[in-house]
Design an enzyme around this catalytic site. Sequence first.
Site, mmCIF file in Angstrom:
data_model
loop_
_atom_site.group_PDB
_atom_site.id
_atom_site.type_symbol
_atom_site.label_atom_id
_atom_site.label_comp_id
_atom_site.label_asym_id
_atom_site.label_seq_id
_atom_site.Cartn_x
_atom_site.Cartn_y
_atom_site.Cartn_z
ATOM 1 N N ASP A 174 83.528 -32.810 23.398
ATOM 2 C CA ASP A 174 82.625 -33.780 22.962
ATOM 3 C C ASP A 174 81.256 -33.413 23.141
ATOM 4 O O ASP A 174 80.630 -32.667 23.658
ATOM 5 C CB ASP A 174 82.972 -35.090 23.867
ATOM 6 C CG ASP A 174 82.831 -36.265 22.986
ATOM 7 O OD1 ASP A 174 81.881 -36.833 22.483
ATOM 8 O OD2 ASP A 174 83.988 -37.113 23.083
ATOM 9 N N ASP A 196 79.258 -30.147 18.980
ATOM 10 C CA ASP A 196 78.943 -30.799 18.038
ATOM 11 C C ASP A 196 79.885 -30.554 16.951
ATOM 12 O O ASP A 196 79.502 -29.439 16.358
ATOM 13 C CB ASP A 196 77.636 -30.845 17.824
ATOM 14 C CG ASP A 196 77.157 -31.827 16.764
ATOM 15 O OD1 ASP A 196 77.888 -32.338 16.107
ATOM 16 O OD2 ASP A 196 75.895 -31.858 16.452
ATOM 17 N N VAL A 197 80.750 -31.250 16.219
ATOM 18 C CA VAL A 197 81.605 -30.801 15.544
ATOM 19 C C VAL A 197 80.812 -30.874 13.970
ATOM 20 O O VAL A 197 81.348 -30.411 13.031
ATOM 21 C CB VAL A 197 82.753 -31.796 15.230
ATOM 22 C CG1 VAL A 197 83.747 -31.897 16.456
ATOM 23 C CG2 VAL A 197 82.517 -33.242 14.561
ATOM 24 N N TYR A 204 83.355 -43.316 5.332
ATOM 25 C CA TYR A 204 84.471 -43.231 6.340
ATOM 26 C C TYR A 204 85.962 -43.147 5.588
ATOM 27 O O TYR A 204 86.436 -42.278 5.635
ATOM 28 C CB TYR A 204 84.422 -44.470 7.072
ATOM 29 C CG TYR A 204 85.552 -44.598 8.417
ATOM 30 C CD1 TYR A 204 85.304 -43.894 9.438
ATOM 31 C CD2 TYR A 204 86.787 -45.103 8.040
ATOM 32 C CE1 TYR A 204 86.109 -43.903 10.465
ATOM 33 C CE2 TYR A 204 87.960 -44.909 9.088
ATOM 34 C CZ TYR A 204 87.627 -44.520 10.090
ATOM 35 O OH TYR A 204 88.487 -44.270 11.375
ATOM 36 N N LYS A 258 88.104 -39.708 5.361
ATOM 37 C CA LYS A 258 89.634 -39.772 5.756
ATOM 38 C C LYS A 258 90.340 -39.360 4.696
ATOM 39 O O LYS A 258 91.415 -38.653 5.298
ATOM 40 C CB LYS A 258 89.880 -41.114 6.722
ATOM 41 C CG LYS A 258 89.143 -41.601 7.940
ATOM 42 C CD LYS A 258 89.205 -40.629 8.911
ATOM 43 C CE LYS A 258 88.648 -40.924 10.134
ATOM 44 N NZ LYS A 258 88.784 -40.055 11.370
ATOM 45 N N THR A 295 90.182 -49.221 21.437
ATOM 46 C CA THR A 295 89.293 -48.427 22.176
ATOM 47 C C THR A 295 88.120 -49.094 22.679
ATOM 48 O O THR A 295 87.938 -50.334 22.383
ATOM 49 C CB THR A 295 89.036 -47.230 21.172
ATOM 50 O OG1 THR A 295 88.138 -47.956 20.252
ATOM 51 C CG2 THR A 295 89.854 -46.382 20.655
HETATM 52 N N1 LIG Z 1 89.775 -47.011 16.928
HETATM 53 C C1 LIG Z 1 90.223 -47.148 15.939
HETATM 54 O O1 LIG Z 1 90.798 -48.323 15.613
HETATM 55 C C2 LIG Z 1 90.426 -46.261 14.754
HETATM 56 C C3 LIG Z 1 91.309 -46.477 13.735
HETATM 57 C C4 LIG Z 1 91.826 -45.465 12.792
HETATM 58 C C5 LIG Z 1 91.186 -44.171 12.924
HETATM 59 N N2 LIG Z 1 90.329 -43.751 14.231
HETATM 60 C C6 LIG Z 1 89.876 -42.591 14.529
HETATM 61 O O2 LIG Z 1 90.337 -42.127 15.527
HETATM 62 C C7 LIG Z 1 89.329 -41.152 16.017
HETATM 63 C C8 LIG Z 1 88.892 -41.484 17.382
HETATM 64 O O3 LIG Z 1 88.371 -42.944 17.465
HETATM 65 P P1 LIG Z 1 88.103 -43.667 18.800
HETATM 66 O O4 LIG Z 1 88.332 -45.009 18.259
HETATM 67 O O5 LIG Z 1 88.880 -43.081 19.768
HETATM 68 O O6 LIG Z 1 86.497 -43.509 18.866
HETATM 69 P P2 LIG Z 1 85.599 -43.502 20.181
HETATM 70 O O7 LIG Z 1 84.064 -43.830 19.731
HETATM 71 O O8 LIG Z 1 86.306 -44.014 21.471
HETATM 72 O O9 LIG Z 1 85.743 -41.770 20.517
HETATM 73 C C9 LIG Z 1 84.964 -40.963 19.735
HETATM 74 C C10 LIG Z 1 84.395 -39.769 20.470
HETATM 75 O O10 LIG Z 1 83.877 -38.761 19.342
HETATM 76 C C11 LIG Z 1 82.993 -38.325 19.984
HETATM 77 N N3 LIG Z 1 81.840 -37.928 18.745
HETATM 78 C C12 LIG Z 1 81.066 -38.552 17.913
HETATM 79 N N4 LIG Z 1 80.373 -37.872 16.980
HETATM 80 C C13 LIG Z 1 80.817 -36.356 17.410
HETATM 81 C C14 LIG Z 1 80.278 -35.092 17.391
HETATM 82 N N5 LIG Z 1 79.336 -34.703 16.223
HETATM 83 N N6 LIG Z 1 80.881 -33.998 17.780
HETATM 84 C C15 LIG Z 1 81.834 -34.316 18.932
HETATM 85 N N7 LIG Z 1 82.001 -35.680 19.198
HETATM 86 C C16 LIG Z 1 81.599 -36.371 18.512
HETATM 87 C C17 LIG Z 1 82.039 -39.378 20.707
HETATM 88 O O11 LIG Z 1 81.055 -39.050 21.538
HETATM 89 C C18 LIG Z 1 83.508 -40.042 21.315
HETATM 90 O O12 LIG Z 1 83.558 -39.688 22.648
HETATM 91 C C19 LIG Z 1 88.013 -41.310 15.097
HETATM 92 O O13 LIG Z 1 88.340 -39.931 13.989
HETATM 93 C C20 LIG Z 1 88.506 -42.584 14.345
HETATM 94 O O14 LIG Z 1 87.705 -42.404 13.004
HETATM 95 C C21 LIG Z 1 90.194 -45.048 15.091
#
Ligand SMILES: NC(=O)c1ccc[n+]([C@@H]2O[C@H](COP(=O)([O-])OP(=O)(O)OC[C@H]3O[C@@H](n4cnc5c(N)ncnc54)[C@H](O)[C@@H]3O)[C@@H](O)[C@H]2O)c1
Length: 260
Positions: A37, A61-62, A153, A157, A188
């Site tokens: 992360d 950092d991705v 976004y 995706k 989340t």
């Molecule tokens: N929460 C939802 O409702 C939901 C729905 C559909 C898809 N998603 C997808 O699931 C995944 C996780 O989402 P979440 O809700 O758990 O989010 P979250 O914000 O709780 O966690 C995301 C994590 O990604 C990290 N991050 C951000 N940019 C980064 C980078 N450049 N390099 C490395 N790490 C980085 C952040 O620090 C964070 O810890 C995401 O891809 C999101 O698009 C989430």
Amino acid sequence: MRTPTDSVIAISGGASGIGLATARLLAEEGNRIAVLDLDGGKSEAAAASLPGEGHLGVATDVTSTESVTAAFDAIRARHGRLDGIVAAAGIVDPSPSATVTDQSLQRLIDIHLMGAIRMARGAYPLLSESGGGSIVCLSSMGARLGVAERLGYNVAKTGVEGMVRTLAVEWVPAGIRVNAVAPAWVKTPAIAGLIDSGFLDPEPVESRTPLGRFADPEEIGQVIAFLLSPASSYVTGQSVTVDGGMTIHFPLPKAERQPA
Ligand SMILES: NC(=O)c1ccc[n+]([C@@H]2O[C@H](COP(=O)([O-])OP(=O)(O)OC[C@H]3O[C@@H](n4cnc5c(N)ncnc54)[C@H](O)[C@@H]3O)[C@@H](O)[C@H]2O)c1
């Protein structure tokens, strides 16, 4: 037991939300997790919070190929093998499509699409040397539905699902399966914060969703864990929808519910 214990699994975005919930589930099953992360301290703290031993937290950092490569180098140095990855890093940055900046669009695509590609490419050498493995990327309902003000976004995706199909075919000789999981609304910390602060009204989400509620992050993690495990050995190139039925639901207008 769905995963072979003692597998090494790397999770981008593993310090929060879906990534962290998945890390916990996999750690409970005896696997060793590399939490990748942005913030090194948060990654290490998340790794230290997991049950069991052998977990690793690496600042990653991705959006940087160098950073992702360094993370897999650290995993190689520590474990000498890799069995699976989860590409779960992400951000949200809503904006009207007519005025959204190039910078915002590029950042969303860089994190969600290029980030998943960098994670998969970075993992490929070690996964191949380990005899194969499983890659799971986070997609979203945004890849299927027209969700307004989510241009970058949704495009990213949709691209992730195309990437998954391409790599699934190309990496069969290396023994690597590649799939996506597409959630809708997951409670989340970020989403819970939006609800608590009044920015997001949960009611329309709950009434549109046949199961009547948001998902818990663990419910997404369970499907990810299945796709990582040998139990899904004949599944590749797929995007598995985990949305409480939301995307198959046509809400019938009230007037049509009863014959006149
Ligand atoms: N929460 C939802 O409702 C939901 C729905 C559909 C898809 N998603 C997808 O699931 C995944 C996780 O989402 P979440 O809700 O758990 O989010 P979250 O914000 O709780 O966690 C995301 C994590 O990604 C990290 N991050 C951000 N940019 C980064 C980078 N450049 N390099 C490395 N790490 C980085 C952040 O620090 C964070 O810890 C995401 O891809 C999101 O698009 C989430």
